[in-house]
Scaffold this motif. Structure first.
Motif, PDB file in Angstrom:
ATOM      1  N   ILE A  83      -1.094  63.414  48.387  1.00 48.84           N
ATOM      2  CA  ILE A  83      -2.426  62.995  48.830  1.00 48.84           C
ATOM      3  C   ILE A  83      -2.340  61.738  49.681  1.00 48.84           C
ATOM      4  N   ALA A  84      -1.576  60.750  49.228  1.00 38.81           N
ATOM      5  CA  ALA A  84      -1.479  59.485  49.962  1.00 38.81           C
ATOM      6  C   ALA A  84      -0.081  58.907  49.802  1.00 38.81           C
ATOM      7  N   THR A  85       0.374  58.214  50.825  1.00 34.79           N
ATOM      8  CA  THR A  85       1.677  57.552  50.793  1.00 34.79           C
ATOM      9  C   THR A  85       1.524  56.119  51.300  1.00 34.79           C
ATOM     10  N   GLY A  86       2.578  55.348  51.136  1.00 39.17           N
ATOM     11  CA  GLY A  86       2.609  54.019  51.735  1.00 39.17           C
ATOM     12  C   GLY A  86       1.889  52.929  50.973  1.00 39.17           C
ATOM     13  N   LEU A  87       1.756  53.078  49.643  1.00 35.80           N
ATOM     14  CA  LEU A  87       1.224  51.950  48.876  1.00 35.80           C
ATOM     15  C   LEU A  87       2.168  50.771  49.053  1.00 35.80           C
ATOM     16  N   GLU A  88       1.609  49.584  49.090  1.00 37.22           N
ATOM     17  CA  GLU A  88       2.443  48.409  49.348  1.00 37.22           C
ATOM     18  C   GLU A  88       3.450  48.171  48.230  1.00 37.22           C
ATOM     19  N   LYS A  89       3.049  48.476  46.988  1.00 27.56           N
ATOM     20  CA  LYS A  89       3.919  48.329  45.828  1.00 27.56           C
ATOM     21  C   LYS A  89       3.758  49.569  44.936  1.00 27.56           C
ATOM     22  N   PRO A  90       4.685  49.819  44.017  1.00 24.87           N
ATOM     23  CA  PRO A  90       4.581  50.994  43.154  1.00 24.87           C
ATOM     24  C   PRO A  90       3.271  51.018  42.366  1.00 24.87           C
ATOM     25  N   GLY A  91       2.675  52.207  42.290  1.00 20.19           N
ATOM     26  CA  GLY A  91       1.390  52.352  41.617  1.00 20.19           C
ATOM     27  C   GLY A  91       1.505  52.294  40.109  1.00 20.19           C
ATOM     28  N   ASP A  92       0.394  51.944  39.465  1.00 24.84           N
ATOM     29  CA  ASP A  92       0.351  51.816  38.005  1.00 24.84           C
ATOM     30  C   ASP A  92      -0.821  52.601  37.421  1.00 24.84           C
ATOM     31  N   GLY A  93      -2.060  52.078  37.596  1.00 23.77           N
ATOM     32  CA  GLY A  93      -3.234  52.725  37.020  1.00 23.77           C
ATOM     33  C   GLY A  93      -3.921  53.659  38.003  1.00 23.77           C
ATOM     34  N   ASP A 119     -12.657  60.772  45.172  1.00 25.72           N
ATOM     35  CA  ASP A 119     -11.846  59.624  45.582  1.00 25.72           C
ATOM     36  C   ASP A 119     -11.110  59.048  44.374  1.00 25.72           C
ATOM     37  N   PHE A 120     -10.286  58.032  44.633  1.00 30.43           N
ATOM     38  CA  PHE A 120      -9.476  57.435  43.576  1.00 30.43           C
ATOM     39  C   PHE A 120      -9.538  55.910  43.639  1.00 30.43           C
ATOM     40  N   ILE A 121      -9.417  55.284  42.478  1.00 22.27           N
ATOM     41  CA  ILE A 121      -9.147  53.855  42.392  1.00 22.27           C
ATOM     42  C   ILE A 121      -7.753  53.738  41.802  1.00 22.27           C
ATOM     43  N   VAL A 122      -6.885  53.020  42.502  1.00 22.92           N
ATOM     44  CA  VAL A 122      -5.468  52.953  42.144  1.00 22.92           C
ATOM     45  C   VAL A 122      -5.035  51.490  42.066  1.00 22.92           C
ATOM     46  N   SER A 123      -4.299  51.168  41.022  1.00 20.04           N
ATOM     47  CA  SER A 123      -3.762  49.808  40.920  1.00 20.04           C
ATOM     48  C   SER A 123      -2.256  49.816  41.074  1.00 20.04           C
ATOM     49  N   CYS A 124      -1.736  48.725  41.602  1.00 20.28           N
ATOM     50  CA  CYS A 124      -0.300  48.472  41.646  1.00 20.28           C
ATOM     51  C   CYS A 124      -0.033  47.268  40.746  1.00 20.28           C
ATOM     52  N   TRP A 125       0.934  47.376  39.873  1.00 20.97           N
ATOM     53  CA  TRP A 125       1.205  46.329  38.883  1.00 20.97           C
ATOM     54  C   TRP A 125       1.368  44.951  39.533  1.00 20.97           C
ATOM     55  N   ALA A 126       1.879  44.921  40.738  1.00 23.72           N
ATOM     56  CA  ALA A 126       2.165  43.645  41.404  1.00 23.72           C
ATOM     57  C   ALA A 126       0.922  42.823  41.706  1.00 23.72           C
ATOM     58  N   GLY A 127      -0.274  43.462  41.668  1.00 24.09           N
ATOM     59  CA  GLY A 127      -1.503  42.709  41.909  1.00 24.09           C
ATOM     60  C   GLY A 127      -2.365  43.256  43.032  1.00 24.09           C
ATOM     61  N   ILE A 128      -2.386  44.581  43.180  1.00 27.29           N
ATOM     62  CA  ILE A 128      -3.156  45.220  44.257  1.00 27.29           C
ATOM     63  C   ILE A 128      -3.985  46.359  43.679  1.00 27.29           C
ATOM     64  N   ILE A 129      -5.213  46.520  44.201  1.00 30.60           N
ATOM     65  CA  ILE A 129      -6.030  47.682  43.873  1.00 30.60           C
ATOM     66  C   ILE A 129      -6.485  48.327  45.172  1.00 30.60           C
TER      67      ILE A 129
END
Length: 273
Positions: free
Chosen positions: A196-206, A214-224
């Motif tokens: 569906i999507a690629t290129g998140l700045e950091k590995p996804g978490d939630g 649509d989706f709400i996605v978090s990256c453990w490093a501090g990004i949503i």
């Protein structure tokens, strides 16, 4: 004039539908929460379950547990369940809370606040997130072995493998959505892989699925991120270096995103606009 109005209406509607989401902070929990990894909103009890690692994420030290917060962020029960190791993702089905704890999945009777059974996952190393389908089947990711396991009737079996850094999970309809490293992937009932999507700045978490697809996605490093159904992504929060944004929870009725901050030892709620 009517023709012009119709064009204007269509244009405004299109703009509204394509507008990215945004977040506005509501509250931050005041009491220290020892390494909160995941938050799960429970509509029935109108509370928040928070998994607390309180130690090293992969160590069996018996220091972990589950706390319960009220919806205003106040602490309802700091030690609702104690004596766990490093609990992470959670899911609910029929008054039972399922919790991933390193190499097993625990089943907790919510009204009794009691562990009623556990399921050992063979060869598991770092069980992370959980999602439950409408039949009560449990899917759990093992981030360090790149696998997703299925638990049905208390028995564990391998469901998917070679899913790089599999973490956040969400089951909907007959499809399983997975945050795998910096990608958001969908697996259909035939286990066919659809990116569906690629290129998140950091590995996804939630991972949370919105009613419109649509989706709400978090990256453990501090990004949503807000990720649209077509894969278009927009960063709506970036607090890297200040706090973590681990396995988020979501209440669709109030449009509230609940963020466990991991090393910052708190939960923060945000209104989703």
């Amino acid at each position: 004039m009517k023709f012009f109005s119709s064009i204007l209406f269509i244009t405004l509607t299109s703009f509204t539908l394509s507008k990215a989401q945004s977040l506005q902070q509501i509250w931050k929990s005041e009491e220290k929460l020892p390494v909160p990894e995941s938050v799960l909103y429970d509509a029935k009890s109108k509370t928040l379950f928070v998994s607390l690692i309180d130690g090293e994420p992969g160590k069996k030290d018996g220091k972990g547990g589950i706390a319960v917060l009220n919806l205003d962020g106040s602490l309802k029960n700091a030690e609702w369940i104690s004596g766990l190791n490093a609990p992470k993702g959670m899911g609910i089905y029929k008054n039972v809370l399922y919790v991933a704890d390193i190499d097993k999945v625990l089943a907790i009777d919510i009204p009794k606040a009691k562990i009623i059974f556990s399921t050992q996952v063979p060869d598991a190393v770092f069980l992370n997130d959980i999602t439950v389908d409408n039949k009560g089947n449990i899917y759990v990711s093992d981030t360090r072995t790149n696998k997703i396991h299925l638990i049905s009737n208390g028995k564990s079996e391998l469901y998917l493998e070679n899913v790089t850094a599999a973490n956040g999970l969400k089951y909907s309809g007959s499809e399983l959505y997975v945050l795998a490293g910096t990608e958001l992937i969908k697996f259909n009932s035939k286990k066919e892989r659809i990116v569906i999507a690629t290129g998140l700045e950091k590995p996804g978490d939630g991972l949370e699925l919105l009613p419109n697809g649509d989706f709400i996605v978090s990256c453990w490093a501090g990004i949503i991120y807000h990720i649209k159904a077509d894969g278009t992504k927009t960063k709506i929060l970036d607090v890297q270096g200040k706090m973590n944004t681990a396995d988020i929870g979501y209440d669709d009725k109030s449009k509230t995103v609940y963020v466990p901050t991991f090393n910052a030892n708190s939960v923060i709620s945000y209104k989703l606009f």
